[in-house]
Design a protein around this motif. Structure first.
Motif, PDB file in Angstrom:
ATOM      1  N   LEU A 127       0.815  -1.209   0.000  1.00 54.83           N
ATOM      2  CA  LEU A 127       0.000   0.000   0.000  1.00 54.83           C
ATOM      3  C   LEU A 127       0.850   1.262   0.000  1.00 54.83           C
ATOM      4  N   ARG A 128       1.925   1.265   0.781  1.00 58.79           N
ATOM      5  CA  ARG A 128       2.740   2.478   0.863  1.00 58.79           C
ATOM      6  C   ARG A 128       3.491   2.741  -0.434  1.00 58.79           C
ATOM      7  N   VAL A 129       3.642   1.684  -1.256  1.00 53.26           N
ATOM      8  CA  VAL A 129       4.293   1.853  -2.552  1.00 53.26           C
ATOM      9  C   VAL A 129       3.316   2.412  -3.575  1.00 53.26           C
ATOM     10  N   VAL A 130       2.062   1.946  -3.526  1.00 52.63           N
ATOM     11  CA  VAL A 130       1.115   2.275  -4.587  1.00 52.63           C
ATOM     12  C   VAL A 130       0.324   3.546  -4.312  1.00 52.63           C
ATOM     13  N   VAL A 131       0.276   4.020  -3.054  1.00 50.60           N
ATOM     14  CA  VAL A 131      -0.557   5.192  -2.750  1.00 50.60           C
ATOM     15  C   VAL A 131      -0.143   6.433  -3.535  1.00 50.60           C
ATOM     16  N   PRO A 132       1.152   6.792  -3.601  1.00 47.20           N
ATOM     17  CA  PRO A 132       1.503   8.006  -4.368  1.00 47.20           C
ATOM     18  C   PRO A 132       1.093   7.944  -5.838  1.00 47.20           C
ATOM     19  N   PRO A 133       1.426   6.864  -6.598  1.00 49.89           N
ATOM     20  CA  PRO A 133       0.984   6.849  -8.000  1.00 49.89           C
ATOM     21  C   PRO A 133      -0.528   6.751  -8.151  1.00 49.89           C
ATOM     22  N   LEU A 134      -1.198   6.057  -7.238  1.00 54.30           N
ATOM     23  CA  LEU A 134      -2.662   5.996  -7.311  1.00 54.30           C
ATOM     24  C   LEU A 134      -3.268   7.375  -7.083  1.00 54.30           C
ATOM     25  N   THR A 135      -2.719   8.122  -6.136  1.00 55.42           N
ATOM     26  CA  THR A 135      -3.218   9.477  -5.901  1.00 55.42           C
ATOM     27  C   THR A 135      -2.991  10.351  -7.123  1.00 55.42           C
ATOM     28  N   SER A 136      -1.840  10.202  -7.757  1.00 58.99           N
ATOM     29  CA  SER A 136      -1.555  10.962  -8.975  1.00 58.99           C
ATOM     30  C   SER A 136      -2.554  10.615 -10.079  1.00 58.99           C
ATOM     31  N   ASN A 137      -2.884   9.326 -10.206  1.00 59.38           N
ATOM     32  CA  ASN A 137      -3.874   8.918 -11.206  1.00 59.38           C
ATOM     33  C   ASN A 137      -5.248   9.506 -10.906  1.00 59.38           C
ATOM     34  N   ARG A 155      -0.141  18.866  -4.485  1.00 61.13           N
ATOM     35  CA  ARG A 155       0.794  18.953  -3.371  1.00 61.13           C
ATOM     36  C   ARG A 155       0.722  17.697  -2.494  1.00 61.13           C
ATOM     37  N   LEU A 156      -0.478  17.137  -2.356  1.00 65.68           N
ATOM     38  CA  LEU A 156      -0.637  15.899  -1.595  1.00 65.68           C
ATOM     39  C   LEU A 156       0.153  14.767  -2.232  1.00 65.68           C
ATOM     40  N   VAL A 157       0.119  14.689  -3.564  1.00 60.00           N
ATOM     41  CA  VAL A 157       0.896  13.666  -4.268  1.00 60.00           C
ATOM     42  C   VAL A 157       2.383  13.836  -3.980  1.00 60.00           C
ATOM     43  N   SER A 158       2.864  15.064  -4.043  1.00 62.30           N
ATOM     44  CA  SER A 158       4.279  15.318  -3.761  1.00 62.30           C
ATOM     45  C   SER A 158       4.634  14.925  -2.336  1.00 62.30           C
ATOM     46  N   TYR A 159       3.745  15.223  -1.391  1.00 60.46           N
ATOM     47  CA  TYR A 159       3.996  14.868   0.004  1.00 60.46           C
ATOM     48  C   TYR A 159       4.059  13.355   0.182  1.00 60.46           C
ATOM     49  N   LEU A 160       3.121  12.627  -0.445  1.00 58.75           N
ATOM     50  CA  LEU A 160       3.102  11.171  -0.324  1.00 58.75           C
ATOM     51  C   LEU A 160       4.335  10.547  -0.958  1.00 58.75           C
ATOM     52  N   GLU A 161       4.769  11.105  -2.093  1.00 57.51           N
ATOM     53  CA  GLU A 161       5.977  10.586  -2.733  1.00 57.51           C
ATOM     54  C   GLU A 161       7.196  10.812  -1.841  1.00 57.51           C
ATOM     55  N   ALA A 162       7.300  11.985  -1.251  1.00 54.85           N
ATOM     56  CA  ALA A 162       8.439  12.273  -0.369  1.00 54.85           C
ATOM     57  C   ALA A 162       8.405  11.384   0.862  1.00 54.85           C
ATOM     58  N   ARG A 163       7.221  11.171   1.424  1.00 54.68           N
ATOM     59  CA  ARG A 163       7.125  10.312   2.606  1.00 54.68           C
ATOM     60  C   ARG A 163       7.466   8.868   2.270  1.00 54.68           C
ATOM     61  N   SER A 164       7.050   8.428   1.085  1.00 54.68           N
ATOM     62  CA  SER A 164       7.385   7.064   0.659  1.00 54.68           C
ATOM     63  C   SER A 164       8.889   6.884   0.508  1.00 54.68           C
ATOM     64  N   LYS A 165       9.561   7.897  -0.064  1.00 57.75           N
ATOM     65  CA  LYS A 165      11.021   7.822  -0.216  1.00 57.75           C
ATOM     66  C   LYS A 165      11.704   7.791   1.145  1.00 57.75           C
TER      67      LYS A 165
END
Length: 225
Positions: free
Chosen positions: A147-157, A209-219
């Motif tokens: 889930l933590r891997v797919v949430v950022p790209p899913l949010t972007s979609n 901005r939420l997508v960017s935050y989720l991507e940064a948190r995932s990294k």
């Protein structure tokens, strides 16, 4: 001054604002419905591709390839204008929801597949050693990690889906863009289109901005692991 009167006419913007808000409501409703159905179907397609029998896997691969390749506008036109020839008539809202959901499902399936395959196979083996059935191990052990891997790209979609709702105006659905173009024609001024652009920006920028935050948190999470 002519530029301001033509594209940023305050009086026209105020008069058209209630019309734009009605369109925004339809846009939000369309986006939510498309995301809901698209994510559900996408997960089912993902599981069919990963763990289904071979014929089902081939169908899932074909579905994903086709709907990732087809433009949403083409899918929408086929559903709204072609299906009546075989006796299936759908409203503009239903047609747009189906088109957006089908395309989103294809991208969701690929994102979920990549997330699940990113989890080491040993997680399944460890769960099996503990006596967990395969599907329970998938739901309790593998999917929470994926889930933590797919949430950022899913949010972007999902953000992309909200932008693509503007295509629903092609089939006369009264979304934000359609209401803006109608207001432009009614008032003989393009200011309502500028108003629609401002509303899109105000609505979608926080999601970006939420997508960017989720991507940064995932990294950061992967950096600690």
């Amino acid at each position: 001054m002519e530029l301001i009167n033509t594209f940023f006419n305050w009086d026209i913007l105020v008069r058209s604002f209630p019309i734009l808000l009605r369109g925004l409501g339809n846009t939000v409703l369309l986006g939510c419905a498309s995301i809901f159905f698209g994510c559900i179907v996408g997960q089912l397609v993902c599981l069919a591709r990963l763990y289904g029998p071979r014929p089902l896997k081939m169908v899932a691969v074909f579905y994903v390839d086709v709907f990732r390749a087809l433009p949403i506008l083409v899918v929408l036109i086929l559903i709204y204008y072609a299906l009546p020839f075989v006796g299936i008539r759908l409203s503009s809202f239903a047609s747009a929801t189906i088109a957006l959901s089908m395309v989103l499902a294809a991208f969701t399936a690929e994102v979920c597949r990549a997330g699940i395959e990113n989890i080491p196979r040993g997680q399944f083996e460890a769960a099996a050693a503990l006596g967990l059935p395969f599907w329970l191990a998938l739901r309790k052990v593998v999917l929470p990690q994926a889930l933590r891997v797919v949430v950022p790209p899913l949010t972007s979609n999902c953000v992309s889906v909200y932008k693509d709702t503007a295509l629903a105006s092609v089939v006369a659905m009264p979304d934000l863009l359609k209401q803006a173009t109608d207001a432009q024609a009614l008032m003989a001024n393009p200011t309502p289109l500028i108003g629609a652009a401002i509303i899109y920006l105000a609505f979608l920028w926080p999601l970006v901005r939420l997508v960017s935050y989720l991507e940064a948190r995932s990294k950061r999470a992967y950096g600690r692991s």
